[in-house]
Write an enzyme that holds these catalytic residues in place. Structure first.
Site, PDB file in Angstrom:
ATOM      1  CG  ASP A  11      46.826 -31.225 -58.295  1.00 50.50           C
ATOM      2  OD1 ASP A  11      47.520 -30.673 -59.165  1.00 50.50           O
ATOM      3  OD2 ASP A  11      46.327 -30.636 -57.325  1.00 50.50           O
TER       4      ASP A  11
HETATM    5  N1  URA Z   1      42.954 -27.273 -58.114  1.00 45.84           N
HETATM    6  C1  URA Z   1      43.801 -28.097 -57.472  1.00 45.84           C
HETATM    7  O1  URA Z   1      44.306 -27.757 -56.415  1.00 45.84           O
HETATM    8  N2  URA Z   1      44.088 -29.285 -58.040  1.00 45.84           N
HETATM    9  C2  URA Z   1      43.524 -29.725 -59.183  1.00 45.84           C
HETATM   10  O2  URA Z   1      43.797 -30.839 -59.628  1.00 45.84           O
HETATM   11  C3  URA Z   1      42.632 -28.864 -59.835  1.00 45.84           C
HETATM   12  C4  URA Z   1      42.359 -27.644 -59.289  1.00 45.84           C
END
Ligand code: URA
Length: 240
Positions: free
Chosen positions: A104
């Site tokens: 993310d």
């Molecule tokens: N899980 C998440 O919620 N976000 C990420 O970036 C990676 C794993």
């Protein structure tokens, strides 16, 4: 043996015409010596060369680890923030390096990139169940019930398939080290929400047996050599 202009093309320095011009302009040294002949032939494997003084080594495939900073998107066409690809030199982009899965925009830590399609498949396929370890900072104090739920399996909002952590270690009242083997969208955030908590910060520490090196600062990238690729393929990170 391969002609220099073809070799440069394979390493992301542009079209054959671009590479020919680059060599003829005197920008390319091979094994420490200026080479102005685009058709000079070399054994590619292990060849070192420099373009405008920047050293490179011939690599059939590029395998990289990036320490992703917060505020960068993993998308090829980022919309709200700069993209992680802006952190790489242009030859790597020209040769088609792509992120192996996504983090993310606000997640930090280990991101792999490569132009080897089979490698991407191997490390993103749910069947391979490659362990990924995250340091999770939570909004609320984590309790034993939440840890038990994460280990037993939680049901995510909008997704009936339960998902369980492979490991879950409490590091501080609001900090967990969570190991997961899937790569579903927002997986860790949704798991913590399903367990009754909330993610405040997320940092990926390792993939397979390869841990983000402490010396690799945010925004920096490194080549993955044989030793690191072997660690990646191992079951568990040896040290954090
Ligand atoms: N899980 C998440 O919620 N976000 C990420 O970036 C990676 C794993």
């Amino acid at each position: 043996m391969i002609e220099l202009e073809r070799l440069l093309r394979s390493q992301g320095f542009g079209s054959r015409a671009d590479c020919r011009a680059l060599v003829r302009s005197g920008s390319v040294c091979v094994s420490g010596r200026l080479c102005e002949d685009p058709f000079a032939r070399f054994a590619a494997e292990g060849l070192t060369f420099a373009v405008d003084g920047v050293p490179w080594r011939y690599r059939r495939f590029a395998y990289l680890a990036l320490h992703k900073p917060a505020g960068y998107e993993c998308s090829q066409r980022p919309r709200h923030h700069p993209g992680v690809y802006s952190l790489l030199p242009s030859p790597l982009l020209t040769r088609g390096v792509q992120a192996v899965g996504r983090l993310d925009e606000d997640t930090t830590g280990l991101l792999l990139l490569t132009d080897d399609g089979q490698f991407i498949h191997r490390y993103t396929s749910p069947k391979k169940a490659v362990p990924k370890v995250y340091e999770v900072t939570t909004r609320h104090v984590v309790d034993g019930l939440q840890i038990a739920a994460l280990l037993a399996g939680v049901v995510l909002h909008d997704d009936p398939r339960p998902v369980a952590a492979l490991d879950c270690v409490l590091r501080a009242p609001r900090c967990l080290r969570l190991t997961v083997t899937e790569g579903r969208y927002h997986l860790v955030k949704r798991m913590l929400a399903a367990a009754g908590n909330r993610v405040e910060a997320l940092h990926r520490i390792s993939i397979g047996g390869f841990a983000l090196p402490a010396a690799l600062e945010e925004g920096q990238w490194m080549w993955l050599e044989e030793a690191e690729l072997a660690l990646l393929a191992a079951e568990k990170a040896s040290a954090f």
